[in-house]
Design an enzyme around this catalytic site. Sequence first.
Site, PDB file in Angstrom:
ATOM      1  CE  LYS A  60      40.834 -30.488 -58.947  1.00 28.53           C
ATOM      2  NZ  LYS A  60      40.717 -29.038 -59.011  1.00 28.53           N
ATOM      3  CD  GLN A  65      42.116 -26.474 -56.827  1.00 27.41           C
ATOM      4  OE1 GLN A  65      42.279 -27.224 -57.785  1.00 27.41           O
ATOM      5  NE2 GLN A  65      40.974 -26.454 -56.165  1.00 27.41           N
ATOM      6  CG  ASP A  68      39.495 -26.150 -64.150  1.00 28.18           C
ATOM      7  OD1 ASP A  68      38.822 -27.068 -63.650  1.00 28.18           O
ATOM      8  OD2 ASP A  68      40.355 -25.508 -63.529  1.00 28.18           O
TER       9      ASP A  68
HETATM   10  N1  GUN Z   1      38.565 -24.727 -56.910  1.00 26.61           N
HETATM   11  C1  GUN Z   1      37.443 -25.395 -56.504  1.00 26.61           C
HETATM   12  N2  GUN Z   1      36.965 -26.150 -57.510  1.00 26.61           N
HETATM   13  C2  GUN Z   1      37.783 -25.951 -58.578  1.00 26.61           C
HETATM   14  C3  GUN Z   1      37.797 -26.468 -59.909  1.00 26.61           C
HETATM   15  O1  GUN Z   1      36.955 -27.261 -60.331  1.00 26.61           O
HETATM   16  N3  GUN Z   1      38.821 -26.027 -60.695  1.00 26.61           N
HETATM   17  C4  GUN Z   1      39.763 -25.141 -60.255  1.00 26.61           C
HETATM   18  N4  GUN Z   1      40.716 -24.761 -61.117  1.00 26.61           N
HETATM   19  N5  GUN Z   1      39.763 -24.648 -59.031  1.00 26.61           N
HETATM   20  C5  GUN Z   1      38.774 -25.060 -58.197  1.00 26.61           C
END
Ligand code: GUN
Length: 302
Positions: free
Chosen positions: A54, A98, A121
């Site tokens: 990311k 995350q 998100d």
């Molecule tokens: N953990 C696994 N996929 C995601 C996601 O798309 N967003 C977040 N915040 N955590 C994750």
Amino acid sequence: MSAKIISGTEVAAQIREELKKEVDEMKAKNGVVPGLVTILVGANPASISYVTAKIKASHELGFYSIQDDQPSDIAEADLLKLVDKYNKDPKIHGILVQLPLPKQVDEKKVLNAIDPDKDVDGFHPVNVGRLMIGGDEVKFLPCTPAGIQELIVRAGFETSGAEVVVVGRSNIVGKPIANIMLQKGKGANSTVTVVHTGTKNLETHCKRADILIVAAGVPGLVKPEWIKPGACVIDVGVNRVGEKKSEKTGKMIPILKGDVDFEAAKEIAGAITPVPGGVGPMTITMLMKNTVKSAKLHARIQ
Ligand code: GUN
């Protein structure tokens, strides 16, 4: 005839190119730089690799980005304070915490503490509600379902009036993609059925689908005879079924398998996403898209 393979890697690269132009333009014209913070708690290897990807994508697009790593024993109150700090930071337009979070932290509390207007998100209840209402209310679509919709549209499938069958009812994929596809408007307006572990006769429902979206987390669940000839099949499953040595690095890497029997399904479907290289690469790209949108909304630019 063999199906068209929908490459998420290619579509994601194309969208990132479009986003790069948008970011360059908003910097030059308006002096606005999209800002994203990723908060990683602890050292879960999968989470580290997601967050690294990311951050890399945000650098490539020229964002202002902060990687805020926190120890696994962080107190819930301290994490809430940190979220609040970024809620108030005008340079930050997107906050991503995350998941999963360690046990001492209430995940729901933390997600609910994020300013819904910085929730790139799309997990905050306010944004879930906005999606339910639809139309102009929608600010941020959750990233994986938004990526699925892009793949269907860019593969040239007509969604209006199409029978869409979603296998799985998770909050992250099944429920939101069902909501997205039933919205009134372009790239949606479908007739949507959601099937799940309580559904009788999965096969009958799947066979009706012009667009079949499978997010069950069960390797090879959907058999080729369940697929309507010519259908668009989106496989969201990422199941680790073993390990192999990477030809590139020599390191052990997971063997991934989707929820659909790909080799057999591609002889029947009109188009199908592979695993890996299908839906996966779209998720981070849609996060970038949400961050650009958030920066524009905050700066009140088109
Ligand atoms: N953990 C696994 N996929 C995601 C996601 O798309 N967003 C977040 N915040 N955590 C994750």
